[in-house]
Design a protein around this motif. Sequence first.
Motif, short mmCIF file in Angstrom:
data_model
loop_
_atom_site.label_atom_id
_atom_site.label_comp_id
_atom_site.label_asym_id
_atom_site.label_seq_id
_atom_site.Cartn_x
_atom_site.Cartn_y
_atom_site.Cartn_z
N SER A 6 0.86 -1.19 0.00
CA SER A 6 0.00 0.00 0.00
C SER A 6 0.89 1.24 0.00
N LEU A 59 -7.71 3.53 0.09
CA LEU A 59 -7.85 2.47 1.10
C LEU A 59 -8.77 2.84 2.26
N THR A 60 -9.20 4.09 2.33
CA THR A 60 -10.21 4.41 3.34
C THR A 60 -11.59 3.97 2.87
N THR A 65 -11.53 -1.63 -0.68
CA THR A 65 -10.41 -2.35 -0.06
C THR A 65 -10.76 -3.82 0.09
N ASN A 99 -7.70 9.41 7.27
CA ASN A 99 -6.93 8.70 6.26
C ASN A 99 -6.03 7.62 6.89
N SER A 103 -7.45 3.81 6.66
CA SER A 103 -6.82 2.86 5.73
C SER A 103 -6.35 1.61 6.47
#
Length: 337
Positions: A6, A59-60, A65, A99, A103
Amino acid sequence: MRILVSGGAGYIGSHTTLQLIASGHDAVIVDDFSRSKRSVVPRLEALAGRSIEVREVDLTHVPATEALVADGGFEAVIHFAGLKAVGESVEKPIEYYSNNLGSTLSLLAAMRRHGVPKFVFSSSATVYGENASVPMKEEFPTSATNPYGWTKVMQEQILRDAAVADPSLRVALLRYFNPVGAHASGTIGEDPSGIPNNLMPLIAQVAVGRRQKLLIYGDDYPTPDGTGRRDYLHVEDLAAGHVAALDRLGTAPGVSTWNLGTGTPTSVKEMVDAFARACGHELPVEIAPRRPGDVAESYADPSRAEAELGWRAGRTIDQMCVDTWRWQSNNPDGYPA
Ligand SMILES: NC(=O)c1ccc[n+]([C@@H]2O[C@H](COP(=O)([O-])OP(=O)(O)OC[C@H]3O[C@@H](n4cnc5c(N)ncnc54)[C@H](O)[C@@H]3O)[C@@H](O)[C@H]2O)c1
């Protein structure tokens, strides 16, 4: 191992992706490109000599995700993605908490659902707070002085709690000191958006003529030359630390915490002198007052990583400056859009 990286388009993630591939792993980058440029990808592919799978996901976003991890077949996640500017975090704490924590939470939930057992986390020496003695050891208490630092303290705690609840989860908390330098090719490196927060990109931008002079904040610290001393490590050594940590998670249960630094501090003045040697000319500097919150010295005790990972950050300050200069002089404005 098939590994999800990531933030793999960012500074540390890009260098680590290359080393994972060179070590025989299959690395898949996920990035939302909020703090990096898409043009890094063809450069990485040229250096790796193969194509690299890249997924553009914030990714939040929990369902995105989940979908990424569900069909990924990953054995590990290395989680670099996040926001990292201390000053900006003071101005935008909600963005930083949502964030950075968001994530991590969505990745952890998707990993648990799909049985991904290994998580390597980008933590920071900032978790030692401002009153820690030096050298800093992993068992020191953690705290923070700004929202960015608190996100790291909190993410570490979330990961510890997740590992208690799920004994199959193996976590590496990697506390980086000050990563600098660039890949020896000069084609990938650190490209901060806006005004850099860290010393090395500021020095590099002065050297290449993007800034007029370097401000040195305080020359009256209780250090040999009066300027602050930090533990700088080459980003290639740091990337190697991730490969070593990932290997070690094969046998280390639960949560392991490792400082990644050299253990040797370098002052601002020493770094400026080393950079002048690397670029071949003196750099204009001006002494400014100390900044609130800056400490005189911060450096690691890296002995646990040396003993348990067989890892050492061996590249010198001169190598760090030469490699940074190659990157900056070849790419004065950073990556193309
Ligand atoms: N560089 C340092 O000095 C330093 C020191 C200690 C710790 N760290 C940590 O290491 C990690 C990597 O740092 P870096 O210097 O490579 O930063 P970077 O900004 O170059 O890379 C971070 C990457 O994450 C991506 N990203 C951010 N939010 C995202 C989201 N919600 N979804 C998907 N992608 C997202 C960005 O686009 C960027 O490519 C960060 O977590 C940082 O806090 C960095």
